[in-house]
Design an enzyme around this catalytic site. Structure first.
Site, PDB file in Angstrom:
ATOM      1  N   SER A  62      -3.829   2.660  -5.667  1.00 43.05           N
ATOM      2  CA  SER A  62      -3.099   3.615  -4.809  1.00 43.05           C
ATOM      3  C   SER A  62      -1.957   4.263  -5.605  1.00 43.05           C
ATOM      4  O   SER A  62      -1.653   5.441  -5.427  1.00 43.05           O
ATOM      5  CB  SER A  62      -2.564   2.934  -3.545  1.00 43.05           C
ATOM      6  OG  SER A  62      -1.511   2.037  -3.838  1.00 43.05           O
ATOM      7  N   LYS A  63      -1.342   3.495  -6.501  1.00 43.29           N
ATOM      8  CA  LYS A  63      -0.245   4.067  -7.301  1.00 43.29           C
ATOM      9  C   LYS A  63      -0.789   5.021  -8.385  1.00 43.29           C
ATOM     10  O   LYS A  63      -0.091   5.952  -8.799  1.00 43.29           O
ATOM     11  CB  LYS A  63       0.599   2.952  -7.913  1.00 43.29           C
ATOM     12  CG  LYS A  63       1.408   2.164  -6.872  1.00 43.29           C
ATOM     13  CD  LYS A  63       2.467   3.028  -6.181  1.00 43.29           C
ATOM     14  CE  LYS A  63       3.356   2.222  -5.254  1.00 43.29           C
ATOM     15  NZ  LYS A  63       4.443   3.013  -4.669  1.00 43.29           N
ATOM     16  N   TYR A  99      -3.128  -1.952  -4.583  1.00 40.83           N
ATOM     17  CA  TYR A  99      -1.794  -1.454  -4.956  1.00 40.83           C
ATOM     18  C   TYR A  99      -1.876  -0.570  -6.203  1.00 40.83           C
ATOM     19  O   TYR A  99      -1.397   0.577  -6.213  1.00 40.83           O
ATOM     20  CB  TYR A  99      -0.845  -2.638  -5.192  1.00 40.83           C
ATOM     21  CG  TYR A  99       0.547  -2.205  -5.540  1.00 40.83           C
ATOM     22  CD1 TYR A  99       1.395  -1.691  -4.558  1.00 40.83           C
ATOM     23  CD2 TYR A  99       1.024  -2.280  -6.849  1.00 40.83           C
ATOM     24  CE1 TYR A  99       2.676  -1.257  -4.874  1.00 40.83           C
ATOM     25  CE2 TYR A  99       2.302  -1.859  -7.175  1.00 40.83           C
ATOM     26  CZ  TYR A  99       3.128  -1.359  -6.185  1.00 40.83           C
ATOM     27  OH  TYR A  99       4.387  -0.931  -6.499  1.00 40.83           O
ATOM     28  N   ALA A 100      -2.500  -1.101  -7.266  1.00 37.98           N
ATOM     29  CA  ALA A 100      -2.526  -0.357  -8.533  1.00 37.98           C
ATOM     30  C   ALA A 100      -3.314   0.940  -8.386  1.00 37.98           C
ATOM     31  O   ALA A 100      -2.883   1.994  -8.868  1.00 37.98           O
ATOM     32  CB  ALA A 100      -3.108  -1.231  -9.645  1.00 37.98           C
ATOM     33  N   ILE A 103      10.811  -4.915 -10.887  1.00 37.44           N
ATOM     34  CA  ILE A 103      12.192  -4.687 -10.458  1.00 37.44           C
ATOM     35  C   ILE A 103      12.580  -5.793  -9.474  1.00 37.44           C
ATOM     36  O   ILE A 103      11.777  -6.140  -8.593  1.00 37.44           O
ATOM     37  CB  ILE A 103      12.338  -3.309  -9.757  1.00 37.44           C
ATOM     38  CG1 ILE A 103      11.756  -2.175 -10.627  1.00 37.44           C
ATOM     39  CG2 ILE A 103      13.789  -3.036  -9.397  1.00 37.44           C
ATOM     40  CD1 ILE A 103      12.470  -1.874 -11.916  1.00 37.44           C
ATOM     41  N   VAL A 139       6.284   6.461   7.278  1.00 41.29           N
ATOM     42  CA  VAL A 139       5.688   7.485   6.399  1.00 41.29           C
ATOM     43  C   VAL A 139       4.188   7.669   6.615  1.00 41.29           C
ATOM     44  O   VAL A 139       3.619   8.645   6.143  1.00 41.29           O
ATOM     45  CB  VAL A 139       5.963   7.199   4.898  1.00 41.29           C
ATOM     46  CG1 VAL A 139       7.451   7.205   4.602  1.00 41.29           C
ATOM     47  CG2 VAL A 139       5.289   5.911   4.432  1.00 41.29           C
ATOM     48  N   ASN A 170       9.684   7.192  -1.496  1.00 45.48           N
ATOM     49  CA  ASN A 170       9.819   5.885  -2.146  1.00 45.48           C
ATOM     50  C   ASN A 170       9.114   4.735  -1.418  1.00 45.48           C
ATOM     51  O   ASN A 170       8.758   3.741  -2.036  1.00 45.48           O
ATOM     52  CB  ASN A 170      11.326   5.579  -2.274  1.00 45.48           C
ATOM     53  CG  ASN A 170      11.585   4.119  -2.572  1.00 45.48           C
ATOM     54  OD1 ASN A 170      11.393   3.667  -3.693  1.00 45.48           O
ATOM     55  ND2 ASN A 170      11.988   3.361  -1.558  1.00 45.48           N
TER      56      ASN A 170
HETATM   57  N1  LIG Z   1       9.938  -3.974  -7.021  1.00 43.05           N
HETATM   58  C1  LIG Z   1       9.059  -3.678  -7.980  1.00 43.05           C
HETATM   59  O1  LIG Z   1       8.818  -4.483  -8.901  1.00 43.05           O
HETATM   60  C2  LIG Z   1       8.335  -2.351  -7.963  1.00 43.05           C
HETATM   61  C3  LIG Z   1       7.584  -2.000  -9.103  1.00 43.05           C
HETATM   62  C4  LIG Z   1       6.901  -0.781  -9.122  1.00 43.05           C
HETATM   63  C5  LIG Z   1       6.987   0.079  -8.038  1.00 43.05           C
HETATM   64  N2  LIG Z   1       7.721  -0.278  -6.945  1.00 43.05           N
HETATM   65  C6  LIG Z   1       7.735   0.679  -5.838  1.00 43.05           C
HETATM   66  O2  LIG Z   1       9.071   0.976  -5.479  1.00 43.05           O
HETATM   67  C7  LIG Z   1       9.120   1.339  -4.093  1.00 43.05           C
HETATM   68  C8  LIG Z   1      10.218   0.554  -3.406  1.00 43.05           C
HETATM   69  O3  LIG Z   1       9.915  -0.818  -3.478  1.00 43.05           O
HETATM   70  P1  LIG Z   1      11.040  -1.961  -3.498  1.00 43.05           P
HETATM   71  O4  LIG Z   1      10.727  -2.849  -4.629  1.00 43.05           O
HETATM   72  O5  LIG Z   1      12.370  -1.363  -3.359  1.00 43.05           O
HETATM   73  O6  LIG Z   1      10.615  -2.776  -2.189  1.00 43.05           O
HETATM   74  P2  LIG Z   1      11.413  -3.099  -0.843  1.00 43.05           P
HETATM   75  O7  LIG Z   1      10.477  -3.941  -0.040  1.00 43.05           O
HETATM   76  O8  LIG Z   1      12.765  -3.601  -1.146  1.00 43.05           O
HETATM   77  O9  LIG Z   1      11.551  -1.658  -0.175  1.00 43.05           O
HETATM   78  C9  LIG Z   1      10.455  -0.977   0.372  1.00 43.05           C
HETATM   79  C10 LIG Z   1      10.941  -0.332   1.665  1.00 43.05           C
HETATM   80  O10 LIG Z   1       9.863   0.474   2.185  1.00 43.05           O
HETATM   81  C11 LIG Z   1       9.887   0.315   3.595  1.00 43.05           C
HETATM   82  N3  LIG Z   1       8.589   0.662   4.179  1.00 43.05           N
HETATM   83  C12 LIG Z   1       7.430  -0.033   4.123  1.00 43.05           C
HETATM   84  N4  LIG Z   1       6.480   0.598   4.840  1.00 43.05           N
HETATM   85  C13 LIG Z   1       7.050   1.731   5.333  1.00 43.05           C
HETATM   86  C14 LIG Z   1       6.572   2.805   6.128  1.00 43.05           C
HETATM   87  N5  LIG Z   1       5.319   2.815   6.608  1.00 43.05           N
HETATM   88  N6  LIG Z   1       7.415   3.802   6.439  1.00 43.05           N
HETATM   89  C15 LIG Z   1       8.697   3.785   5.984  1.00 43.05           C
HETATM   90  N7  LIG Z   1       9.218   2.792   5.240  1.00 43.05           N
HETATM   91  C16 LIG Z   1       8.385   1.781   4.912  1.00 43.05           C
HETATM   92  C17 LIG Z   1      10.233  -1.153   3.814  1.00 43.05           C
HETATM   93  O11 LIG Z   1      10.709  -1.403   5.138  1.00 43.05           O
HETATM   94  C18 LIG Z   1      11.292  -1.374   2.746  1.00 43.05           C
HETATM   95  O12 LIG Z   1      12.609  -1.143   3.212  1.00 43.05           O
HETATM   96  C19 LIG Z   1       7.712   1.078  -3.530  1.00 43.05           C
HETATM   97  O13 LIG Z   1       6.980   2.290  -3.478  1.00 43.05           O
HETATM   98  C20 LIG Z   1       7.095   0.151  -4.565  1.00 43.05           C
HETATM   99  O14 LIG Z   1       5.698   0.247  -4.592  1.00 43.05           O
HETATM  100  C21 LIG Z   1       8.392  -1.471  -6.884  1.00 43.05           C
END
Ligand SMILES: NC(=O)c1ccc[n+]([C@@H]2O[C@H](COP(=O)([O-])OP(=O)(O)OC[C@H]3O[C@@H](n4cnc5c(N)ncnc54)[C@H](O)[C@@H]3O)[C@@H](O)[C@H]2O)c1
Length: 244
Positions: free
Chosen positions: A154-155, A151-152, A184, A60, A86
Site C-alpha cells: 500500500s505504501k 502495508y508495504a 520511527i 480519511v 499522514n
Molecule cells: N512509525 C514508523 O516507524 C513509521 C515508518 C514509516 C511510515 N510511517 C507512517 O507514518 C504515518 C504516521 O504514523 P505514526 O508512526 O505517527 O503512527 P501513530 O499511530 O502514532 O499515528 C497514526 C495516526 O493516524 C490515525 N489514523 C488511523 N486511521 C485513521 C483514519 N482512518 N482517519 C484518520 N486518522 C487515522 C491514528 O488515530 C493515529 O493518530 C503513517 O502513515 C505510517 O504508515 C510510520
C-alpha cells in the site's frame, strides 16, 4: 519570521506520533493548522500548538469527512496551502498467506484511499494560488518488508500515486511529494519494544531509530517555499536504511 507564516495547513492522523510532530512544527513556523484524526484524543496536539492549532475529526477513508475538513480550513482560515496526508494503518505482522482480507482492505482503505481522498479534496482549492501536498509513504514503499505485504504494497502505491499526482497538478503550482520514514519511535502498530528498537538501531547506518521530529523537519521543508522546485519526489527519512 516562521517559514510557514501566512500559510494554512491540514494534517491528517495528528493525534499522536509523526502527524502530531508535523502539526506542532507547522504551527511553530507560523502556519494556521487544522489537526485532524479519527481519534478524539487531540488535547495534547492542541495544547502544544502555540494557539495556532485547531482540532477536527476526520476519517480519511471517507471522502466526505476529508472534504468537510478542507471546508473548515477555508471557512476558519481563508484557504488551504498545505495538505499533509499522514494517517496510516499498520496491518498485523503476519506472512502473506495468513493475512486476513479485512486487514488487507483496511490497509488500502486508510493508506491509499485516504491519500487519494486528501489529494482530491485539497487540489481544487489550490489551483489558483498553488500549494503543497505531502503524502506519508514508508521505507516499505521500496523495500520488501517480511510479514508486511499489505502495508508495504500500500505504501508503494502511495509513492506512485504521489508521482502521478505531481505530473497532473504541477501546472497549477501544486507540488506533490512523499516522505518515506524508516523506523520511527511512535506507538504505530503497538510500537517497538526496547529490545526491538535496539536491534533496529544496530542495523541502521546512523546507529539509532528515528524520532517523529526527524520526519517533521522534512515535512516542513516540503511545505515551505524553499521546496518550490521539488515535485514528485520521494524523500527517505531513515538514517540511510534505504541505501542498504
Ligand atoms: N512509525 C514508523 O516507524 C513509521 C515508518 C514509516 C511510515 N510511517 C507512517 O507514518 C504515518 C504516521 O504514523 P505514526 O508512526 O505517527 O503512527 P501513530 O499511530 O502514532 O499515528 C497514526 C495516526 O493516524 C490515525 N489514523 C488511523 N486511521 C485513521 C483514519 N482512518 N482517519 C484518520 N486518522 C487515522 C491514528 O488515530 C493515529 O493518530 C503513517 O502513515 C505510517 O504508515 C510510520
Amino acid at each position: 519570521m516562521g517559514r510557514l507564516e501566512g500559510k494554512v495547513a491540514l494534517v491528517t492522523g495528528s493525534a499522536a506520533g509523526i502527524g502530531q510532530a508535523i502539526a506542532w512544527r507547522y504551527a511553530r513556523e507560523g502556519a494556521q493548522v487544522l489537526a485532524t484524526d479519527i481519534s478524539s484524543e487531540m488535547d495534547e496536539t492542541v495544547a502544544q500548538g502555540e494557539g495556532r492549532i485547531v482540532a477536527a475529526h476526520c476519517d480519511v477513508t471517507d471522502p466526505k469527512s476529508i472534504q468537510s475538513c478542507v471546508a473548515q480550513c477555508i471557512d476558519r482560515f481563508g484557504g488551504i496551502d498545505v495538505m499533509c496526508n499522514n494517517a496510516g494503518f499498520p496491518a498485523p505482522l503476519v506472512p502473506v498467506d495468513e493475512l486476513r482480507f479485512e486487514d488487507w482492505k483496511r490497509s488500502y482503505s486508510v493508506n491509499v484511499d485516504g491519500v487519494f481522498h486528501g489529494i482530491q479534496a485539497a487540489a481544487p482549492h489550490m489551483k489558483e494560488k498553488g500549494g503543497a501536498i505531502i503524502n506519508m509513504a514508508s521505507i516499505g514503499s521500496v523495500k520488501a518488508l517480511p510479514n508486511l505485504a499489505a502495508y508495504a504494497s500500500s505504501k508503494a502505491a502511495v509513492m506512485q500515486l504521489t508521482k502521478v499526482a505531481a505530473l497532473d497538478l504541477g501546472k497549477y503550482g501544486i507540488r506533490v511529494n512523499a516522505i518515506g520514514p524508516g523506523y520511527i519511535r511512535t506507538t504505530f502498530g503497538g510500537g517497538y519494544s526496547d529490545e526491538v528498537a535496539e536491534m533496529l538501531a544496530e542495523q541502521n547506518p546512523m546507529g539509532r531509530i528515528g524520532e517523529p521530529d526527524d520526519v517533521a523537519g522534512v515535512a516542513l521543508f516540503l511545505a515551505s517555499d524553499d521546496a518550490r522546485w521539488v515535485n514528485g519526489a520521494m524523500h527517505f527519512v531513515c538514517g540511510g536504511s534505504s541505501a542498504l
